[in-house]
Scaffold this motif. Structure first.
Motif, PDB file in Angstrom:
ATOM      1  N   TRP A 186       1.096 -18.041  23.545  1.00  0.00           N
ATOM      2  CA  TRP A 186       1.437 -17.797  24.947  1.00  0.00           C
ATOM      3  C   TRP A 186       2.902 -17.363  25.062  1.00  0.00           C
ATOM      4  CZ3 TRP A 186      -0.767 -21.570  29.117  1.00  0.00           C
ATOM      5  CH2 TRP A 186      -0.448 -21.125  30.397  1.00  0.00           C
ATOM      6  N   GLU A 187       3.793 -18.152  24.457  1.00  0.00           N
ATOM      7  CA  GLU A 187       5.223 -17.854  24.520  1.00  0.00           C
ATOM      8  C   GLU A 187       5.550 -16.504  23.893  1.00  0.00           C
ATOM      9  OE1 GLU A 187       6.552 -21.387  22.585  1.00  0.00           O
ATOM     10  OE2 GLU A 187       6.703 -22.511  24.469  1.00  0.00           O
ATOM     11  N   ASN A 188       4.786 -16.106  22.876  1.00  0.00           N
ATOM     12  CA  ASN A 188       5.008 -14.828  22.187  1.00  0.00           C
ATOM     13  C   ASN A 188       4.210 -13.681  22.798  1.00  0.00           C
ATOM     14  OD1 ASN A 188       6.792 -15.968  20.303  1.00  0.00           O
ATOM     15  ND2 ASN A 188       5.091 -16.634  19.021  1.00  0.00           N
ATOM     16  N   CYS A 189       3.514 -13.948  23.897  1.00  0.00           N
ATOM     17  CA  CYS A 189       2.720 -12.922  24.600  1.00  0.00           C
ATOM     18  C   CYS A 189       1.733 -12.233  23.659  1.00  0.00           C
ATOM     19  CB  CYS A 189       3.632 -11.901  25.276  1.00  0.00           C
ATOM     20  SG  CYS A 189       4.693 -12.614  26.553  1.00  0.00           S
ATOM     21  N   LEU A 231      -2.008  -7.488  31.333  1.00  0.00           N
ATOM     22  CA  LEU A 231      -1.058  -6.980  32.333  1.00  0.00           C
ATOM     23  C   LEU A 231       0.236  -7.795  32.326  1.00  0.00           C
ATOM     24  CD1 LEU A 231      -3.393  -6.194  35.364  1.00  0.00           C
ATOM     25  CD2 LEU A 231      -2.050  -4.549  34.042  1.00  0.00           C
ATOM     26  N   ALA A 232       0.099  -9.114  32.329  1.00  0.00           N
ATOM     27  CA  ALA A 232       1.280  -9.980  32.352  1.00  0.00           C
ATOM     28  C   ALA A 232       2.111  -9.795  31.086  1.00  0.00           C
ATOM     29  CB  ALA A 232       0.863 -11.439  32.494  1.00  0.00           C
ATOM     30  N   PHE A 233       1.457  -9.840  29.929  1.00  0.00           N
ATOM     31  CA  PHE A 233       2.196  -9.714  28.672  1.00  0.00           C
ATOM     32  C   PHE A 233       2.845  -8.341  28.559  1.00  0.00           C
ATOM     33  CE2 PHE A 233      -0.597 -13.082  26.331  1.00  0.00           C
ATOM     34  CZ  PHE A 233       0.019 -14.094  27.048  1.00  0.00           C
ATOM     35  N   HIS A 234       2.156  -7.295  29.015  1.00  0.00           N
ATOM     36  CA  HIS A 234       2.726  -5.951  28.974  1.00  0.00           C
ATOM     37  C   HIS A 234       3.951  -5.859  29.896  1.00  0.00           C
ATOM     38  CE1 HIS A 234       2.929  -1.646  28.454  1.00  0.00           C
ATOM     39  NE2 HIS A 234       2.999  -1.515  29.772  1.00  0.00           N
ATOM     40  N   GLU A 235       3.846  -6.471  31.048  1.00  0.00           N
ATOM     41  CA  GLU A 235       4.952  -6.459  32.010  1.00  0.00           C
ATOM     42  C   GLU A 235       6.210  -7.102  31.415  1.00  0.00           C
ATOM     43  OE1 GLU A 235       7.111  -5.898  35.487  1.00  0.00           O
ATOM     44  OE2 GLU A 235       5.122  -5.100  35.036  1.00  0.00           O
ATOM     45  N   PHE A 236       6.039  -8.139  30.594  1.00  0.00           N
ATOM     46  CA  PHE A 236       7.186  -8.879  30.067  1.00  0.00           C
ATOM     47  C   PHE A 236       7.677  -8.354  28.723  1.00  0.00           C
ATOM     48  CE2 PHE A 236       5.040 -12.484  32.518  1.00  0.00           C
ATOM     49  CZ  PHE A 236       5.695 -12.148  33.676  1.00  0.00           C
TER      50      PHE A 236
END
Length: 142
Positions: A19-22, A59-64
């Motif tokens: 999770w922390e590493n997306c 989407l969330a991981f790409h955004e970050f």
């Protein structure tokens, strides 16, 4: 051979690292194809399954990606539900460019041991809660 609780603790640490590493690839393996979830956001209810979950995480991981973003994951509790099922209560918030967001999400995540592999099978999520409520929860759960 490690006990179920020992194997789950090892898995849980790995899950939080993913999770922390997306890591969307890890999430695709961890989330069961039969996954069911309910999210409450601003009094609206959203029910979704595996495909919608993966799309949301992508989407969330790409955004970050390539941004100064840090996930803050805190275990609030672990409850054994059945012989092969464990619920973890996690709060998740973000620090973006050194600034903590004022809200967090509270996840009730149910994992099942299937063929010696832990899978996320259900989630209930309260989204957008004030961070000070998480502080209250810390005091309540300790």
């Amino acid at each position: 051979m490690p006990s179920m609780n020992e194997s789950f603790q090892v898995f849980l640490e790995s899950f939080k690292e993913s999770w922390e590493n997306c890591s969307i690839e890890d999430f695709k393996r961890i989330i069961s194809i039969e996954y069911q979830a309910r999210e409450i956001r601003n009094s609206e209810i959203f029910d979704f399954g595996y495909e919608e979950s993966i799309q949301g995480w992508e989407l969330a991981f790409h955004e970050f990606r390539n941004k100064d973003v840090q996930w803050v994951l805190e275990e609030k509790g672990i409850i054994q539900l059945k012989e092969n099922e464990i619920m973890v209560i996690l709060s998740a918030s973000l620090i973006i460019e050194g600034k903590s967001l004022k809200t967090a999400n509270l996840f009730f995540q149910t994992f099942r041991l299937e063929d010696s592999v832990w899978k996320l099978i259900r989630s209930y999520i309260e989204a957008g809660l004030p961070l000070d409520e998480m502080d209250y929860l810390n005091n309540f759960c300790s």
